[in-house]
Design a protein around this motif. Structure first.
Motif, PDB file in Angstrom:
ATOM      1  N   ALA A  26       0.683  -1.282   0.060  1.00  0.00           N
ATOM      2  CA  ALA A  26      -0.170   0.048   0.278  1.00  0.00           C
ATOM      3  C   ALA A  26       0.909   1.374  -0.155  1.00  0.00           C
ATOM      4  N   SER A  48      -2.874  11.579  -3.770  1.00  0.00           N
ATOM      5  CA  SER A  48      -2.696  11.077  -2.587  1.00  0.00           C
ATOM      6  C   SER A  48      -2.397  12.173  -1.604  1.00  0.00           C
ATOM      7  N   PRO A  68      -0.696   2.161  -4.232  1.00  0.00           N
ATOM      8  CA  PRO A  68      -1.787   3.190  -3.983  1.00  0.00           C
ATOM      9  C   PRO A  68      -1.228   4.815  -3.572  1.00  0.00           C
ATOM     10  N   ARG A  69      -0.198   4.688  -2.645  1.00  0.00           N
ATOM     11  CA  ARG A  69       0.362   5.854  -2.103  1.00  0.00           C
ATOM     12  C   ARG A  69       0.931   6.713  -3.108  1.00  0.00           C
ATOM     13  N   LEU A 128      -7.636   3.292   0.573  1.00  0.00           N
ATOM     14  CA  LEU A 128      -7.787   3.485  -1.191  1.00  0.00           C
ATOM     15  C   LEU A 128      -8.376   4.869  -1.404  1.00  0.00           C
ATOM     16  N   SER A 158      -6.115   7.641  -1.294  1.00  0.00           N
ATOM     17  CA  SER A 158      -4.900   7.347  -2.365  1.00  0.00           C
ATOM     18  C   SER A 158      -5.247   8.345  -3.634  1.00  0.00           C
ATOM     19  N   VAL A 163      -9.138  -0.284   5.263  1.00  0.00           N
ATOM     20  CA  VAL A 163      -8.838  -0.397   3.824  1.00  0.00           C
ATOM     21  C   VAL A 163      -9.467   0.523   2.778  1.00  0.00           C
ATOM     22  N   LEU A 169     -12.302   2.406  -6.027  1.00  0.00           N
ATOM     23  CA  LEU A 169     -12.297   0.960  -5.356  1.00  0.00           C
ATOM     24  C   LEU A 169     -12.770   1.151  -4.012  1.00  0.00           C
ATOM     25  N   GLY A 170     -12.061   2.291  -3.391  1.00  0.00           N
ATOM     26  CA  GLY A 170     -12.460   2.345  -1.887  1.00  0.00           C
ATOM     27  C   GLY A 170     -13.909   2.938  -1.703  1.00  0.00           C
ATOM     28  N   TRP A 219      -7.921   4.098  -7.366  1.00  0.00           N
ATOM     29  CA  TRP A 219      -8.103   3.465  -6.115  1.00  0.00           C
ATOM     30  C   TRP A 219      -8.924   4.000  -5.175  1.00  0.00           C
TER      31      TRP A 219
END
Length: 141
Positions: free
Chosen positions: A27, A37, A31-32, A92, A95, A88, A102-103, A99
């Motif tokens: 992660a 981000s 994603p970061r 996401l 990020s 999680v 998705l989060g 991402w």
């Protein structure tokens, strides 16, 4: 934490678990790296100031060793604490980019229970996951 508060969210994970450490490292690496981000910090609970993080969260016992042994925690500067699949999801979303979508899906009301079940299954079997070792097994209740 800086001067009694947080400037960025903190991801608290089990640093003794190879699978958890691999996931946190992944992660931090992938994603970061998106442009949107806003930054966050990953800290194994074994080295985190859990009492300080709990104080940021209002001192209600939401951030504890017992909880961090069982699920990843996402603690925000505003004092919100998310655990498991929702931690999680928040990571996401923070990020950015794809991402974040998705989060966002993981945080949707109809998806949350399923995401929680999947997270709990993975957590219960993390010693069997790639990078996992017998030390990753959750303590028995």
């Amino acid at each position: 934490m800086e001067s009694g508060g947080l400037t960025d969210p903190v991801l608290v994970f089990d640093g003794d678990c190879g699978f958890c450490t691999t996931c946190a490292t992944w992660a931090e690496r992938y994603p970061r790296q998106t442009l949107a981000s806003g930054g966050w910090e990953a800290v194994p609970f074994q080295f985190a100031d859990l009492a300080g993080l709990d104080a940021v969260a209002g001192g209600r016992g939401e951030v504890s060793r017992e909880r961090a042994e069982r699920e990843v925690l996402w603690v925000t500067p505003a004092g919100r604490v998310y655990g498991g699949a929702q931690a999680v999801a928040r990571l996401l979303m923070r990020s950015g980019g794809a991402w974040a979508y998705l989060g966002g899906v993981l945080a949707l009301a109809p998806v949350r229970p399923v995401a929680g079940l999947v997270y709990r299954w993975v957590s219960a079997n993390r010693h069997r996951m790639p990078g996992g070792t017998p030390a990753c097994a959750l303590p028995r209740r």
